[in-house]
Design an enzyme around this catalytic site. Structure first.
Site, PDB file in Angstrom:
ATOM      1  N   ASP A  67      39.409  38.547  29.912  1.00  0.00           N
ATOM      2  CA  ASP A  67      38.039  39.080  29.881  1.00  0.00           C
ATOM      3  C   ASP A  67      37.948  40.277  28.942  1.00  0.00           C
ATOM      4  O   ASP A  67      38.858  41.125  28.894  1.00  0.00           O
ATOM      5  CB  ASP A  67      37.590  39.498  31.280  1.00  0.00           C
ATOM      6  N   TYR A  73      28.401  38.087  29.014  1.00  0.00           N
ATOM      7  CA  TYR A  73      29.417  38.796  29.802  1.00  0.00           C
ATOM      8  C   TYR A  73      28.771  39.826  30.734  1.00  0.00           C
ATOM      9  O   TYR A  73      28.039  40.712  30.283  1.00  0.00           O
ATOM     10  CB  TYR A  73      30.396  39.484  28.844  1.00  0.00           C
ATOM     11  N   GLU A  95      42.285  34.676  31.110  1.00  0.00           N
ATOM     12  CA  GLU A  95      42.450  35.373  32.392  1.00  0.00           C
ATOM     13  C   GLU A  95      42.483  34.405  33.564  1.00  0.00           C
ATOM     14  O   GLU A  95      43.132  34.648  34.564  1.00  0.00           O
ATOM     15  CB  GLU A  95      41.325  36.396  32.578  1.00  0.00           C
TER      16      GLU A  95
END
Length: 880
Positions: free
Chosen positions: A109, A347, A9
């Site tokens: 992501d 994350y 990303e």
């Protein structure tokens, strides 16, 4: 040899992937837009590179925003490259089309938005290969799903790539979210803008699938605050003398029962057991018990309190806002940096507060890292608590923490096994929060002894009851991890001992006069809670978990929604409070008046999010969801198009300032402020004098206090936020002037032209009645307000040419008050001002205005950056 193209990303993630793969795949060759090894080509997007758009025949430009062109429901969506990222997009398309690239790996992501970024890039590459749509590229597609950015976690991810089929439900949900937002946003915004612009001009009125219900929550709370009726009540507090010392108690009525059927805002809804509703009754109770003797009964019960659950993003944003004042956007940015740049958190864009059941060993290793590593600064204190958790075997399978049923695509935010280095002060604060919660969740519950003491005083044929509560920490359990921080927030009240049946005497009694309070305004912390629970503020953790799948937006998008409402001037920040503006009330009045309930109900939009979640699990089809969105969109446009009355019903204000023309009462309606005559339009046959002015000059809504000032002083501003017919923002003053032809007053913009003419004429300017703001830093003359500027007296009139000092009263959309400019003249700079808007990026920034003697002008001075924490010196090692 065939190769796999890995698309991350962001460039930084691509570099992390290269570093992780180098030990297993050999050296990577660096090129301008990608890295290449024997088996892999690694490149990246820079966020979204393309956006969806209607096909050309459905596209409606701003000048044609009318009901005739609505609704816009295209049969499919085309893709439009985002201008600033065209170079990166073209480079990726070229790599995708390489003949030796047989596999595409999505390394964006791990979530709905990351899936969409990748899918749209690949679709664009497909569409650009032939004139017919989606001929296909003949490439295999895989998904890299990362929860952590450490090299080991990345290598593990490549060992367990997901198939394209596994990701299809998430891809469908991602596309539906994007297309639904487009349909509702474009059609809703154009319909409401067309409605509001029917009388001429262009009043941009933005609505959104998530934005508008979120705003509705804030407006409804503000309406309750404004309508709150302050009611007087009294509390009675007594001090009692026992053998072991004195203690306090509060009077209460033991027979009180709450009326659950009481209407919200009514007097009955505010009844409490410890409230007395007349001063005479409260004083009579106080007089009756004063100096009297009574008896004491006491009940002591053990109580325990488990540690809060691990953080998901929304909880982390809420608590960081409450503790440090961080905005949701700031917290997300810090958490993303700790995950992506420093690799010390997992994350962050997650809605789960649990860990997978097979994660026990990973947690043990992570706890061992915290226990053994020499963590920087204040984090060093946590090592002892982590060591105790390891040594005492606290980390073991436990459904409260390890539960697959409570893990969605991502698990809770926890530290990784990477040691933090060179964190900023703000990053260290957030990391400290996550580490403390991570350690504390495995510790035993805190144990308390909770005591309820009832003191009964018989007097004048009645028995009066006073209650005293005590809470003593017996075993700290998880609170030990928080140390002083927990002690400061705790309620550790130790009571003096009393014997069973002991007689006590009242030493003193006080009657306190109080008023009921309206509900509190939303802060970002409480608004995030409301969004998470689809408008229902729920304290119970289990109920909140049950509502979690029906929230407004997602953890990753809620910060952006709040920021968007602030940018569009639907809300303002005042301290930590979020306050809706007149523009927000006007939008809610319009949507309610048109009967477009779909756009104002948080529960309905929360239900849509739930359906997207169902789609991600393969339980709902993309076609069914989009058909429902299209139907709702058509209904919204139809309601606005068919509305044929002159005004919208609503709860409108009556101004306290009289009409400037006749002294009559000025009232608000949906579009204007209008004179209704001396009797306010109540007398039969009475009408106003004809004075009327728009509520929305040049697309900017008046706040009530602003229009009152304009009517009272005949001038206002300068104000920012106006928009020209072409959509450009501008700043101006407003004034009321008498129009001889109309024989009435009218509102005009004042751009300082009269003052400019005075400056250019060379004639003397009379400042005799004006107050100087201070001495000119250039020549020592006096500085005054003049038109839209602050000027030195020696720039005008007979003295013109001696000096050229002049500075605007609004700079980059930030109004500069006379007080602040006076401070600049006196001390060399203003306070920190927060609402400058960059002409280049259109983003807000903070700065001091200061006098730059060298340049001879007023300029910007920025806050010094917080010093970085000292980096721990790493041992030297060979490059890979």
């Amino acid at each position: 040899m065939s190769k796999a193209l890995v698309i991350a990303e962001k460039p930084s993630v691509a570099q992390d992937i290269v570093r992780a793969l180098t030990p297993v795949d050999g050296k990577f060759e660096k090129h301008d837009e990608y890295f290449e090894s024997e088996h892999y080509v690694v490149s990246s997007a820079v966020g979204h590179l393309v956006e969806i758009k209607a096909p050309e025949e459905f596209d409606v430009k701003r000048g044609k925003w009318s009901f005739a062109n609505l609704p816009v429901i295209p049969p499919h969506f085309d893709l439009n490259p985002i201008d600033k990222s065209k170079g990166r997009l073209n480079a990726l398309v070229k790599l995708i089309k390489r003949k030796d690239v047989t596999t595409l790996i999505n390394a964006c992501d791990a979530g709905r938005e990351g899936e969409l970024i990748f899918r749209l890039i690949v679709q664009y590459a497909q569409d650009s290969t032939a004139t017919t749509k989606a001929k296909g590229l003949g490439k295999d597609v895989k998904r890299l799903w990362l929860q952590s950015m450490t090299p080991a976690a990345i290598r593990d991810g490549f060992e367990a790539l997901r198939t394209d089929e596994q990701m299809t439900p998430l891809a469908s949900a991602a596309r539906c979210r994007s297309e639904a937002d487009w349909l509702v946003g474009i059609n809703g915004t154009r319909a409401m803008t067309a409605f509001n612009s029917r009388d001429g001009g262009f009043f941009l009125t933005t609505v959104g699938r998530v934005q508008t219900p979120t705003l509705s929550i804030v407006v409804e709370r503000e309406e309750k605050i404004r309508k709150h009726v302050y009611r007087d009540y009294w509390e009675i507090k007594g001090t009692f003398d026992a053998a072991a010392g004195t203690y306090d108690g509060k009077w209460f009525n033991p027979d009180f029962k709450k009326d659950k059927a009481a209407a919200e805002g009514s007097a009955e809804a505010e009844f409490r057991a410890d409230r007395v509703w007349s001063a005479a009754e409260a004083q009579a109770i106080a007089d009756a018990v004063r100096g009297q003797t009574g008896t004491v009964t006491e009940e002591a019960k053990p109580s325990s309190q488990s540690s809060p659950l691990l953080y998901d993003l929304t909880t982390l944003q809420r608590e960081a806002n409450s503790r440090f004042g961080f905005s949701a956007k700031t917290t997300l940015g810090l958490a993303q940096a700790l995950y992506e740049k420093h690799k010390v958190l997992t994350y962050p864009r997650t809605d789960s507060r649990a860990l997978p059941e097979d994660y026990v060993s990973v947690v043990q290793q992570t706890m061992g890292m915290i226990a053994d590593e020499d963590l920087p600064g204040p984090l060093r204190e946590l090592a002892q608590h982590a060591r105790k958790a390891v040594n005492d075997g606290y980390i073991k399978p436990n459904k409260r923490v390890f539960d697959n049923a409570k893990v969605s695509d991502h698990f809770a935010i926890i530290p990784t096994m990477q040691t933090p280095k060179s964190l900023t002060e703000a990053e260290a604060k957030l990391y400290d929060m996550v580490v403390k919660r991570f350690i504390a969740v495995f510790y035993p519950a805190a144990e308390f002894m909770v005591t309820t003491r009832i003191t009964k005083i018989p007097a004048a044929g009645k028995t009066h009851h006073f209650q005293t509560n005590g809470k003593v920490l017996v075993k700290p359990g998880w609170l030990a991890v928080y140390g002083k921080e927990a002690a400061e927030e705790g309620d550790d009240t130790t009571l003096v001992a009393v014997q069973p049946g002991e007689a006590v005497r009242n030493e003193d009694v006080v009657v306190n006069a109080l008023k009921t309070k309206p509900p509190a305004r939303y802060s970002e912390a409480t608004l995030l809670s409301a969004m998470e629970g689809a408008g229902k503020l729920i304290d119970d953790e289990e109920l909140k978990a049950a509502m979690q799948e029906k929230g407004l937006g997602t953890p990753a998008t809620r910060a952006a929604i709040i920021e968007g409402l602030l940018t569009e001037k639907y809300m303002i920040r005042e301290g930590r409070e979020l306050i809706p503006t007149a523009k927000a009330f006007q939008l809610m009045t319009l949507l309610r008046g048109l009967g477009v309930e779909d756009l104002t109900k948080p529960e309905l939009t929360g239900n849509w999010e739930h359906k997207l979640s169902e789609m991600e699990r393969g339980r709902l089809s993309r076609e069914a969801f989009m058909a429902e969105i299209a139907s709702m969109t058509q209904r919204v446009v139809q309601k606005a198009k068919e509305y044929d009355r002159d005004t919208i019903p609503g709860d409108y204000a009556t101004l306290s300032t009289p009409c400037p023309n006749c002294g009559g009462v000025v009232k608000e309606n949906y579009r204007r402020f209008t004179c209704t005559g001396k009797g306010g339009g109540d007398a039969e046959g009475q009408t106003g004098c004809g004075f009327s002015m728009t509520k929305i000059p040049a697309g900017r809504s008046f706040e009530l206090h602003e229009v009152e000032q304009l009517l009272r002083e005949h001038k206002l501003g300068p104000l920012e936020g106006f928009r020209s017919k072409a959509g450009w923002p501008f700043t101006a003053e407003l004034k009321l002037v008498k129009d001889a032809e109309l024989n009435n007053w009218k509102m005009e913009f004042d751009f300082g032209e009269d003052a400019k003419k005075e400056e250019e004429s060379g004639e003397a300017v009379d400042f005799s009645n004006a107050t100087t703001l201070g001495a000119c830093p250039k020549c020592g003359g006096s500085v005054y307000e003049h038109g839209t500027n602050y000027v030195c007296e020696n720039t005008l009139g007979a003295a013109k040419g001696k000096c050229d000092f002049k500075s605007g009263k609004v700079i980059l959309q930030q109004p500069i008050t006379p007080e602040q400019f006076g401070k600049l003249l006196e001390t060399g700079k203003t306070d920190l001002l927060e609402n400058f808007v960059s002409n280049k990026t259109r983003r807000k920034f903070k700065a001091f205005l200061s006098w730059d003697a060298k340049a001879g002008k007023v300029g910007f001075e920025f806050e010094p950056r917080a010093p970085r924490a000292a980096a721990k010196k790493a041992p030297a090692r060979k490059a890979a």
